[in-house]
Scaffold this active site. Structure first.
Site, PDB file in Angstrom:
ATOM      1  N   CYS A   1      13.951  11.389   6.299  1.00  0.00           N
ATOM      2  CA  CYS A   1      13.994  10.994   7.710  1.00  0.00           C
ATOM      3  C   CYS A   1      15.404  11.097   8.272  1.00  0.00           C
ATOM      4  O   CYS A   1      15.588  11.273   9.467  1.00  0.00           O
ATOM      5  CB  CYS A   1      13.480   9.582   7.850  1.00  0.00           C
ATOM      6  SG  CYS A   1      14.206   8.496   6.633  1.00  0.00           S
TER       7      CYS A   1
ATOM      8  N   LYS B   1       0.869  -1.174   0.000  1.00  0.00           N
ATOM      9  CA  LYS B   1       0.000   0.000   0.000  1.00  0.00           C
ATOM     10  C   LYS B   1       0.910   1.229   0.000  1.00  0.00           C
ATOM     11  O   LYS B   1       1.436   1.635   1.035  1.00  0.00           O
ATOM     12  CB  LYS B   1      -0.907   0.048   1.241  1.00  0.00           C
ATOM     13  CG  LYS B   1      -1.958   1.157   1.116  1.00  0.00           C
ATOM     14  CD  LYS B   1      -2.423   1.733   2.420  1.00  0.00           C
ATOM     15  CE  LYS B   1      -1.545   2.787   2.990  1.00  0.00           C
ATOM     16  NZ  LYS B   1      -1.350   3.992   2.155  1.00  0.00           N
TER      17      LYS B   1
ATOM     18  N   GLU C   1      10.417   1.710  10.122  1.00  0.00           N
ATOM     19  CA  GLU C   1      11.432   2.722   9.782  1.00  0.00           C
ATOM     20  C   GLU C   1      10.724   4.068   9.933  1.00  0.00           C
ATOM     21  O   GLU C   1       9.878   4.411   9.108  1.00  0.00           O
ATOM     22  CB  GLU C   1      11.899   2.568   8.326  1.00  0.00           C
ATOM     23  CG  GLU C   1      12.541   1.244   8.001  1.00  0.00           C
ATOM     24  CD  GLU C   1      13.943   1.120   8.549  1.00  0.00           C
ATOM     25  OE1 GLU C   1      14.500   2.137   9.024  1.00  0.00           O
ATOM     26  OE2 GLU C   1      14.474   0.007   8.512  1.00  0.00           O
TER      27      GLU C   1
ATOM     28  N   GLU D   1      10.292  16.627  14.319  1.00  0.00           N
ATOM     29  CA  GLU D   1      10.698  16.452  12.933  1.00  0.00           C
ATOM     30  C   GLU D   1       9.877  17.433  12.095  1.00  0.00           C
ATOM     31  O   GLU D   1       8.654  17.351  12.068  1.00  0.00           O
ATOM     32  CB  GLU D   1      10.411  15.015  12.508  1.00  0.00           C
ATOM     33  CG  GLU D   1      10.954  14.698  11.162  1.00  0.00           C
ATOM     34  CD  GLU D   1      10.661  13.263  10.765  1.00  0.00           C
ATOM     35  OE1 GLU D   1       9.505  12.824  10.914  1.00  0.00           O
ATOM     36  OE2 GLU D   1      11.592  12.590  10.303  1.00  0.00           O
TER      37      GLU D   1
HETATM   38  P1  NAD Z   1       2.699   8.813   7.382  1.00  0.00           P
HETATM   39  O1  NAD Z   1       3.075   8.017   8.558  1.00  0.00           O
HETATM   40  O2  NAD Z   1       1.601   9.788   7.513  1.00  0.00           O
HETATM   41  O3  NAD Z   1       2.282   7.864   6.172  1.00  0.00           O
HETATM   42  C1  NAD Z   1       3.103   6.813   5.745  1.00  0.00           C
HETATM   43  C2  NAD Z   1       2.250   5.691   5.237  1.00  0.00           C
HETATM   44  O4  NAD Z   1       1.506   5.154   6.325  1.00  0.00           O
HETATM   45  C3  NAD Z   1       1.224   6.094   4.190  1.00  0.00           C
HETATM   46  O5  NAD Z   1       1.133   5.048   3.241  1.00  0.00           O
HETATM   47  C4  NAD Z   1      -0.058   6.214   4.990  1.00  0.00           C
HETATM   48  O6  NAD Z   1      -1.210   5.976   4.239  1.00  0.00           O
HETATM   49  C5  NAD Z   1       0.133   5.129   6.017  1.00  0.00           C
HETATM   50  N1  NAD Z   1      -0.561   5.317   7.288  1.00  0.00           N
HETATM   51  C6  NAD Z   1      -0.807   6.484   7.925  1.00  0.00           C
HETATM   52  N2  NAD Z   1      -1.451   6.236   9.088  1.00  0.00           N
HETATM   53  C7  NAD Z   1      -1.613   4.891   9.182  1.00  0.00           C
HETATM   54  C8  NAD Z   1      -2.216   4.022  10.131  1.00  0.00           C
HETATM   55  N3  NAD Z   1      -2.781   4.497  11.237  1.00  0.00           N
HETATM   56  N4  NAD Z   1      -2.211   2.689   9.896  1.00  0.00           N
HETATM   57  C9  NAD Z   1      -1.635   2.197   8.782  1.00  0.00           C
HETATM   58  N5  NAD Z   1      -1.055   2.964   7.828  1.00  0.00           N
HETATM   59  C10 NAD Z   1      -1.034   4.299   8.027  1.00  0.00           C
HETATM   60  O7  NAD Z   1       4.058   9.452   6.903  1.00  0.00           O
HETATM   61  P2  NAD Z   1       4.340  10.323   5.640  1.00  0.00           P
HETATM   62  O8  NAD Z   1       3.872  11.692   5.971  1.00  0.00           O
HETATM   63  O9  NAD Z   1       3.849   9.683   4.395  1.00  0.00           O
HETATM   64  O10 NAD Z   1       5.949  10.250   5.571  1.00  0.00           O
HETATM   65  C11 NAD Z   1       6.762  11.055   6.298  1.00  0.00           C
HETATM   66  C12 NAD Z   1       7.313  10.305   7.505  1.00  0.00           C
HETATM   67  O11 NAD Z   1       8.013   9.139   7.119  1.00  0.00           O
HETATM   68  C13 NAD Z   1       8.314  11.141   8.246  1.00  0.00           C
HETATM   69  O12 NAD Z   1       8.055  11.109   9.620  1.00  0.00           O
HETATM   70  C14 NAD Z   1       9.640  10.466   7.932  1.00  0.00           C
HETATM   71  O13 NAD Z   1      10.639  10.671   8.860  1.00  0.00           O
HETATM   72  C15 NAD Z   1       9.251   9.063   7.809  1.00  0.00           C
HETATM   73  N6  NAD Z   1      10.250   8.329   7.010  1.00  0.00           N
HETATM   74  C16 NAD Z   1      11.065   7.425   7.617  1.00  0.00           C
HETATM   75  C17 NAD Z   1      12.033   6.750   6.897  1.00  0.00           C
HETATM   76  C18 NAD Z   1      12.936   5.750   7.544  1.00  0.00           C
HETATM   77  O14 NAD Z   1      13.440   4.880   6.872  1.00  0.00           O
HETATM   78  N7  NAD Z   1      13.178   5.814   8.829  1.00  0.00           N
HETATM   79  C19 NAD Z   1      12.145   6.966   5.547  1.00  0.00           C
HETATM   80  C20 NAD Z   1      11.308   7.899   4.946  1.00  0.00           C
HETATM   81  C21 NAD Z   1      10.343   8.554   5.691  1.00  0.00           C
END
Ligand code: NAD
Length: 493
Positions: free
Chosen positions: A282, A174, A249, A382
């Site tokens: 991130c 997804k 992650e 962040e």
């Molecule tokens: P997000 O957590 O809002 O969304 C990420 C994904 O999770 C999306 O596909 C979203 O639909 C899904 N999602 C959201 N809430 C959910 C839930 N309750 N249950 C299941 N799925 C859910 O994050 P974002 O805004 O898309 O991405 C930015 C974040 O990702 C930042 O905090 C960044 O640091 C982190 N990030 C981490 C890494 C790493 O490897 N550590 C890499 C890239 C991004």
């Protein structure tokens, strides 16, 4: 308007059973340019069932077959590079040159890295010379749900899909509903490469919908998630009832420790790294910790770099930074910049509002704060925008204390000519990764964090192990040695 409302389930693009249509917005223009579907429970169930049905067959394939498949995927990935770059650039706002190089390049780099790791990986190993009748088998974990974010779409998708394929897992991806189009190009690549029906499935959806349905699904063995710490916690809770494995992650608030003996380019490099991908990484080094004796000079360099940084739309060629991804992200970054001012940090570049010449698009001014205290909101949260906080320090111990005083623990950075100091700091900094003097990590190096940055490692051998269950066997019958590798622990012949 691009119409991409189908899901990829069981080896074919199928109409959703239970979906809502949503628009995908171009962050450079704020205009919708594509329509996708957000799936419902029936779509999630269909994808999980397809993955479950395909799992035993895929687990039974040989390593050689899986290596051939990954090689074909790599060839096709390279052939579709421009399609991937255009999709990512439009959906998440990466300037097209960055999309072509770093964004697309990250995926190709990971596929190559996993091919190399898989070649060396032993799915069947002796326990040790003391126990000739014992064997360790690395079984595929089973059916994996993959939930990915929008900021580095191909990076994160290849870090999950490729090792899952390599280890004999089947999967439901997804992707982020904000940046779903590149993932659909990737699905086409897998289809053309000959991934068998059901091994890889894609359902679009949001967190409360498909994301939650996958996390709680009784027929999913593992969730591999990249995204915010907030969603990581929600997924862990939803997954707890079925005790599935959860790989996370999450976010970061990396410190970049700049000592007086750092090289001349260290500060400039740190600012550019913080702003890369419009600060939406991130592992961005968002807290620059500078030794007091070179602090004023570093602040001046950071100001000059930020002021020279160009901002522009994603379809413009060149080395500028693009918009942030969405209206929500724009509002969040603006609010945090204002909070930095309100809490007394010294604004030395950028600030609230759009850059000059922009009246729409989610463009943010490259912003630098000096004299930041580590308990200020901008040093703790962040931000995920082009915003750097500079903090002075006097001693190495103080620098370590500030760097480690965060909920996160993904990447820290050290800039110093003193090798003994660098090694000491690499040991003392609490993070999954420490990068020093601008040296990038080599292929096969594991990526992941500690504390609220997550709990797993992606890439290389560690990235393959994440998708395996370790099976301990006793009473093992010694087999004829493999003709190619000289021992019995090989599935190549
Ligand atoms: P997000 O957590 O809002 O969304 C990420 C994904 O999770 C999306 O596909 C979203 O639909 C899904 N999602 C959201 N809430 C959910 C839930 N309750 N249950 C299941 N799925 C859910 O994050 P974002 O805004 O898309 O991405 C930015 C974040 O990702 C930042 O905090 C960044 O640091 C982190 N990030 C981490 C890494 C790493 O490897 N550590 C890499 C890239 C991004």
């Amino acid at each position: 308007m691009i119409e991409r409302t189908a899901f990829y389930i069981g080896g074919a693009w199928v109409s959703p059973k239970d979906a809502t249509r949503v628009e995908v917005i171009d962050p450079s223009t704020e205009e919708p340019f594509a329509v996708i579907s957000l799936g419902g429970q029936a779509d999630t169930d269909a994808a999980v069932a397809a993955a479950r049905a395909a799992q035993p067959g895929w687990a039974a394939t040989s390593k050689a077959e899986r290596m051939d498949l990954l090689t074909r995927i790599l060839q096709l990935y390279k052939a579709r590079a421009e399609d991937l770059a255009k999709a990512m650039s439009r959906e998440m706002g990466a300037p097209i040159d960055l999309a072509r190089t770093a964004q697309v390049g990250a995926g190709a780099w990971h596929i190559k890295g996993f091919l190399h790791a898989l070649e060396m990986f032993e799915f069947d190993r002796p326990l040790g010379s003391h126990a000739p009748d014992d064997r360790i088998l690395m079984d595929p974990v089973g059916v994996v749900a993959m939930i990915t974010p929008w900021n580095w779409p191909m990076n994160q998708i290849t870090l999950k899909v490729i090792p899952a394929l390599a280890t004999g897992c089947t999967m439901v991806l997804k992707p982020s509903e904000i940046a779903p189009l590149s993932a659909m190009v990737f699905a086409e690549i897998l289809h053309e490469a000959g991934v068998p029906p059901g091994v890889f499935n894609l359902v679009n959806g949001d967190g409360p919908g498909v994301g939650t349905q996958l996390s709680g699904h009784p027929d999913i063995d593992m969730v591999s998630f990249t995204g915010s710490t907030r969603a990581g916690i929600a997924i862990s809770k939803t997954a707890a009832d079925t005790l599935k494995r959860v790989h996370l992650e999450l976010g970061g608030k990396g410190a970049n420790l700049v000592f007086a003996d750092a090289d001349d380019k260290a500060v400039k490099r740190g600012v550019l790294h913080c702003f890369q991908n419009t600060g939406q990484s991130c592992n961005a080094p968002t807290r620059m910790l500078v030794e007091r004796s070179v602090y004023d000079a570093a602040v001046e360099t950071a100001r000059a770099v930020a002021e020279k940084m160009e901002v522009g739309p994603s379809d413009k060629e060149g080395r500028h930074i693009g918009p942030v991804v969405s209206a929500a992200q724009f509002d969040k970054v603006q609010a945090l910049i204002q909070t930095g001012i309100d809490e007394g940090a010294r604004l030395i570049a950028g600030g609230p509002g759009r850059p000059e010449g922009f009246n729409r698009g989610y463009f943010v001014r490259p912003t630098v704060f000096a004299d930041v205290k580590n308990d200020m909101t901008i040093a703790r949260e962040e931000i995920f925008g082009p915003v750097l906080s500079i903090i002075p320090f006097d001693t190495e111990d103080e620098a370590v204390a500030i760097a480690n005083d965060t909920e996160y623990g993904l990447t820290n950075y050290v800039q110093s000519a003193d090798g003994a100091r660098r090694n000491r700091l690499a040991r003392r900094l609490r993070s999954g990764i420490v990068e020093m003097n601008g040296a990038s990590r080599a292929a096969g190096s594991p990526f992941g964090g500690v504390k609220r940055s997550g709990n797993g490692r992606e890439g290389g051998i560690w990235g393959l192990e994440e998708f395996c269950e370790v099976k301990a066997v006793s009473g093992w019958h010694a087999e004829e040695p493999c003709q190619h590798h000289g021992h019995g622990a090989c599935d190549c012949c």
